[in-house]
Design a protein around this motif. Structure first.
Motif, mmCIF file in Angstrom:
data_model
loop_
_atom_site.group_PDB
_atom_site.id
_atom_site.type_symbol
_atom_site.label_atom_id
_atom_site.label_comp_id
_atom_site.label_asym_id
_atom_site.label_seq_id
_atom_site.Cartn_x
_atom_site.Cartn_y
_atom_site.Cartn_z
ATOM 1 N N ASN A 126 1.128 -1.115 -0.053
ATOM 2 C CA ASN A 126 0.225 -0.192 0.357
ATOM 3 C C ASN A 126 0.743 1.056 -0.200
ATOM 4 O OD1 ASN A 126 -2.608 -1.606 0.224
ATOM 5 N ND2 ASN A 126 -3.226 -0.571 2.497
ATOM 6 N N PRO A 127 0.055 2.218 -0.010
ATOM 7 C CA PRO A 127 1.122 3.580 -0.287
ATOM 8 C C PRO A 127 1.787 3.274 1.606
ATOM 9 C CG PRO A 127 -1.243 3.997 -0.487
ATOM 10 C CD PRO A 127 -1.267 2.856 -0.421
ATOM 11 N N ILE A 128 2.943 4.359 1.340
ATOM 12 C CA ILE A 128 4.168 4.237 2.695
ATOM 13 C C ILE A 128 3.584 5.599 3.465
ATOM 14 C CG2 ILE A 128 6.170 3.358 3.292
ATOM 15 C CD1 ILE A 128 6.614 1.760 1.258
ATOM 16 N N LYS A 192 11.007 6.298 9.365
ATOM 17 C CA LYS A 192 10.158 5.391 9.946
ATOM 18 C C LYS A 192 8.596 5.313 8.072
ATOM 19 C CE LYS A 192 9.201 6.483 14.841
ATOM 20 N NZ LYS A 192 9.144 6.903 16.269
ATOM 21 N N LEU A 193 9.041 4.313 8.344
ATOM 22 C CA LEU A 193 7.905 3.971 7.296
ATOM 23 C C LEU A 193 6.325 2.737 7.999
ATOM 24 C CD1 LEU A 193 10.583 2.920 4.610
ATOM 25 C CD2 LEU A 193 9.864 5.094 5.235
ATOM 26 N N ASP A 194 5.711 3.100 7.472
ATOM 27 C CA ASP A 194 4.458 2.257 8.030
ATOM 28 C C ASP A 194 3.517 1.956 6.997
ATOM 29 O OD1 ASP A 194 4.432 2.268 10.674
ATOM 30 O OD2 ASP A 194 4.915 4.530 10.420
ATOM 31 N N THR A 195 3.158 0.654 6.580
ATOM 32 C CA THR A 195 2.073 0.485 5.481
ATOM 33 C C THR A 195 1.798 -0.234 5.428
ATOM 34 O OG1 THR A 195 2.175 -0.102 2.126
ATOM 35 C CG2 THR A 195 4.345 -0.645 4.079
ATOM 36 N N PRO A 207 -3.642 -12.202 3.934
ATOM 37 C CA PRO A 207 -4.166 -11.187 4.231
ATOM 38 C C PRO A 207 -3.227 -9.700 4.124
ATOM 39 C CG PRO A 207 -4.662 -13.098 5.010
ATOM 40 C CD PRO A 207 -3.657 -13.060 4.889
ATOM 41 N N LYS A 208 -3.062 -8.325 4.009
ATOM 42 C CA LYS A 208 -3.030 -7.946 4.459
ATOM 43 C C LYS A 208 -2.253 -7.390 6.209
ATOM 44 C CE LYS A 208 -3.158 -4.636 -0.293
ATOM 45 N NZ LYS A 208 -3.226 -4.077 -0.661
ATOM 46 N N VAL A 209 -1.190 -7.101 6.041
ATOM 47 C CA VAL A 209 -0.500 -6.971 7.867
ATOM 48 C C VAL A 209 0.059 -5.438 7.408
ATOM 49 C CG1 VAL A 209 -0.961 -9.358 7.667
ATOM 50 C CG2 VAL A 209 1.114 -8.041 7.327
ATOM 51 N N GLY A 210 -0.506 -5.153 8.535
ATOM 52 C CA GLY A 210 1.212 -3.790 8.875
ATOM 53 C C GLY A 210 2.104 -3.987 8.676
ATOM 54 N N ILE A 211 3.070 -3.713 8.351
ATOM 55 C CA ILE A 211 4.355 -3.759 8.276
ATOM 56 C C ILE A 211 6.037 -2.237 9.050
ATOM 57 C CG2 ILE A 211 4.809 -5.463 7.235
ATOM 58 C CD1 ILE A 211 6.223 -3.258 5.371
#
Length: 251
Positions: A126-128, A192-195, A207-211
Motif C-alpha cells: 500500500n502507499p507508505i 519510520k516507514l509505515d504501510t 491478508p494484508k498486514v501492517g509493517i
C-alpha cells in the motif's frame, strides 16, 4: 302390652376382640413425619453439558491451531519466504532551519532502496507513510512513497520529499534542535516507514498486514546558505517489524 325388645350391647371385651388395635410400626411413623418429595432441577446434567461443550470447543481450537501450524510449515518448505530489506540510499537536505519564533522549516529529499530476496514470493505494498524524527522523537517532517508491487529478486528505488513549513516547536525542542544542528557530530535522525503489505505465493495470497520499517544511524547537518548538504547514511541500518492491531492496541 307387648314387651319391647332391646338390642344387646356388646361388651368391651367383645368390641376389642372384633376391632383389635395394634401400635403403629416405625415405617408408618416415618412416613407420617417425612416431608412431601419435590423434585429438584437437574443441575448436574446442566453442568455436564457445559463441561462437554467446553471440552469440544477446546479440542476444535487445538485442531485448528495444529492445521495452521502444519500448513505454515508446508508453505515455508515450499517457498522459503524471507522479509524484504530496506536501506537508506541518500538523504539530501535543502532546508533544515529553526527560526527565532521556534518554527521548523524542512525540505529534504529521501531515497530508499527496497529489495525482495525471494524467488517465489511477490510483495504488494500500500502507499507508505514516511516520518523523519530525531532520536528524541522530535518530528522533522513527513512524506510518502506510492504503492508498488515488489517482484521476485527485485530491487526498487523509492523517492520522497520530506517537508514541513512553519511547524511550531516547543521551547525545549527548538533549543535541542538548534544545539544539535551546530554540533560537528551532526543531528541524529530516524526514518519510520509505515504501510500494509500482501504476500503472493503462486495462487495463494495472504491478508494484508501492517509493517513498520525503522532506519537509524543517520547523521544530518544543516545546509549553509543555498548549498544543500547530504546526511551521513553509511552507518544506517533498517529493521522490518510486523504491526499487529488488536482492537485499540498495536503491537
Amino acid at each position: 302390652m307387648a314387651d319391647r325388645v332391646y338390642p344387646k350391647q356388646a361388651t368391651n371385651g367383645t368390641a376389642a376382640a372384633s376391632n383389635p388395635s395394634f401400635p403403629a410400626t416405625k415405617a408408618q411413623q416415618y412416613g407420617a413425619s417425612r416431608p412431601v418429595y419435590r423434585p429438584q432441577p437437574e443441575r448436574h446434567r446442566y453442568r455436564r453439558s457445559c463441561c462437554s461443550c467446553c471440552l469440544w470447543a477446546t479440542i476444535a481450537i487445538l485442531v485448528l491451531i495444529l492445521i495452521a501450524a502444519v500448513a505454515s510449515a508446508i508453505l515455508y518448505v515450499l517457498y522459503r519466504p524471507h522479509r524484504p530489506t530496506f536501506t537508506v540510499s541518500s538523504l539530501k537536505i535543502s532546508a533544515l532551519n529553526v527560526t527565532s519564533a521556534s518554527k521548523l522549516i524542512t525540505n529534504i529529499n529521501l531515497n530508499v532502496t527496497a529489495k525482495n530476496p525471494n524467488k517465489k514470493v511477490v510483495y504488494s505494498y500500500n502507499p507508505i507513510t514516511v516520518s523523519l524524527v530525531t532520536d528524541d522523537d522530535i518530528a522533522i517532517g513527513e512524506g510518502s512513497f506510492g504503492s508498488f508491487v515488489h517482484g521476485t529478486k527485485n530491487t526498487t528505488l523509492l523517492k520522497a520529499a520530506i517537508t514541513s513549513s512553519n511547524q511550531e516547536l516547543d521551547d525545549a525542542s527548538a533549543a535541542k534542535l538548534k544545539k544539535a544542528l551546530k554540533s560537528k557530530k551532526g543531528l541524529p535522525l530516524k526514518i519510520k516507514l509505515d504501510t500494509k503489505v500482501e504476500a503472493k505465493m503462486g495462487a495463494l495470497k495472504t491478508p494484508k498486514v501492517g509493517i513498520r520499517v525503522v532506519c537509524e544511524g543517520i547523521k544530518a547537518t544543516a545546509p549553509k546558505a543555498k548549498s544543500a548538504t547530504t546526511a551521513s547514511t553509511s552507518n544506517a541500518k533498517c529493521k522490518v517489524d510486523l504491526r499487529l492491531k488488536i482492537w485499540k492496541w498495536t503491537f
